[in-house]
Write a protein that holds these residues in place. Structure first.
Motif, PDB file in Angstrom:
ATOM      1  N   TYR A 286       2.002  -4.781   7.691  1.00 60.91           N
ATOM      2  CA  TYR A 286       2.835  -3.586   7.707  1.00 60.91           C
ATOM      3  C   TYR A 286       2.852  -2.978   9.112  1.00 60.91           C
ATOM      4  O   TYR A 286       1.891  -3.128   9.873  1.00 60.91           O
ATOM      5  CB  TYR A 286       2.306  -2.561   6.715  1.00 60.91           C
ATOM      6  CG  TYR A 286       2.579  -2.883   5.271  1.00 60.91           C
ATOM      7  CD1 TYR A 286       3.839  -2.653   4.724  1.00 60.91           C
ATOM      8  CD2 TYR A 286       1.591  -3.409   4.452  1.00 60.91           C
ATOM      9  CE1 TYR A 286       4.102  -2.942   3.388  1.00 60.91           C
ATOM     10  CE2 TYR A 286       1.842  -3.695   3.121  1.00 60.91           C
ATOM     11  CZ  TYR A 286       3.104  -3.466   2.605  1.00 60.91           C
ATOM     12  OH  TYR A 286       3.369  -3.764   1.294  1.00 60.91           O
TER      13      TYR A 286
ATOM     14  N   GLY B 129       6.430  -0.385   0.328  1.00 61.36           N
ATOM     15  CA  GLY B 129       7.493  -1.378   0.316  1.00 61.36           C
ATOM     16  C   GLY B 129       6.957  -2.783   0.490  1.00 61.36           C
ATOM     17  O   GLY B 129       5.752  -3.013   0.677  1.00 61.36           O
ATOM     18  N   PRO B 130       7.845  -3.787   0.459  1.00 63.10           N
ATOM     19  CA  PRO B 130       7.397  -5.174   0.619  1.00 63.10           C
ATOM     20  C   PRO B 130       6.998  -5.468   2.059  1.00 63.10           C
ATOM     21  O   PRO B 130       7.421  -4.785   3.002  1.00 63.10           O
ATOM     22  CB  PRO B 130       8.635  -5.984   0.205  1.00 63.10           C
ATOM     23  CG  PRO B 130       9.783  -5.074   0.498  1.00 63.10           C
ATOM     24  CD  PRO B 130       9.297  -3.684   0.217  1.00 63.10           C
TER      25      PRO B 130
END
Length: 229
Positions: free
Chosen positions: A38, A148-149
């Motif tokens: 991330y 989120g992904p």
């Protein structure tokens, strides 16, 4: 002894095969994608905040698990939680909580409203001589904001594997024996023999050269010089 020697030979042979495989594999190198992570500014919301309260009078530690939007009370201290966010698993662990603190036993002290971070507690502190408040972590179910992904990471495309020339190294010579650093022949050319020079310091020979004699006849001694008698 023979078994130990055979084991060593087998081990050396296996290491050599692995080394050769690695060398041969380096010629056909392929790009490897880095692990998906991330971005550094990503935070994940959670439904609870874990807050630690230290009572400075008796050194008592109280661990409070407070839901987001709720509050808890420890003696005269009221702890309200408005939000709690934490780092995703691919980033360094950290948590932050938006707290509202008010001590009813000290009405002269203004309330605290702001963010506190678990890994950087000195950024924001509650200036009370009686209580010390720290954020420990976030807990509960994931809430907004969502992490989120994970981003999709593509493998880099490498150019053809070529051995680079090191800076300052010897460049390959176009012609042997040239001044650009080519190989020097170890033996002289048979068509252009190199004359052998006399050793340094040796006196030149003053004796006249002997005339060549026909083959099959003995050599006659030179005549004595009458001036030397």
């Amino acid at each position: 002894m023979m078994k130990l020697w055979s084991d060593r030979v087998l081990l050396c042979g296996t290491a050599g095969m692995i080394l050769l495989a690695g060398i041969s594999g380096a010629r056909a190198a392929t790009g490897v994608a880095p692990p998906a992570m991330y971005p550094a500014a990503t935070w994940q919301g959670q439904s609870q905040a874990v807050v630690r309260v230290l009572d400075r009078l008796d050194a008592h530690l109280e661990l409070l698990t407070i839901p987001v939007g709720g509050s808890a009370t420890y003696h005269g201290l009221s702890v309200g939680v408005e939000a709690c966010v934490s780092r995703p698993q691919t980033l360094a662990a950290d948590a932050g909580a938006l707290l509202h603190l008010k001590d009813s036993s000290d009405p002269q002290r203004p309330p605290f409203d702001g963010w506190m971070l678990a890994q950087e507690p000195s950024v924001a502190t509650y200036g009370s001589p009686l209580y010390d408040v720290r954020v420990v972590s976030c807990a509960g179910a994931p809430t907004a904001p969502q992490a989120g992904p994970l981003p999709v990471v593509k493998a880099p495309v490498l150019a053809s594997a070529e051995v680079p020339v090191e800076e300052g190294g010897d460049a390959p010579a176009s012609q042997p024996g040239s001044a650009s650093g080519g190989p020097v022949p170890l033996a002289p050319d048979s068509h252009n023999p190199i004359p052998l020079a006399p050793p340094s310091g040796a006196a030149p020979s003053l004796a006249p050269a002997m005339p060549a004699q026909p083959s099959g006849q003995p050599l006659s001694p030179p005549e004595a010089d009458p001036g030397l008698e």
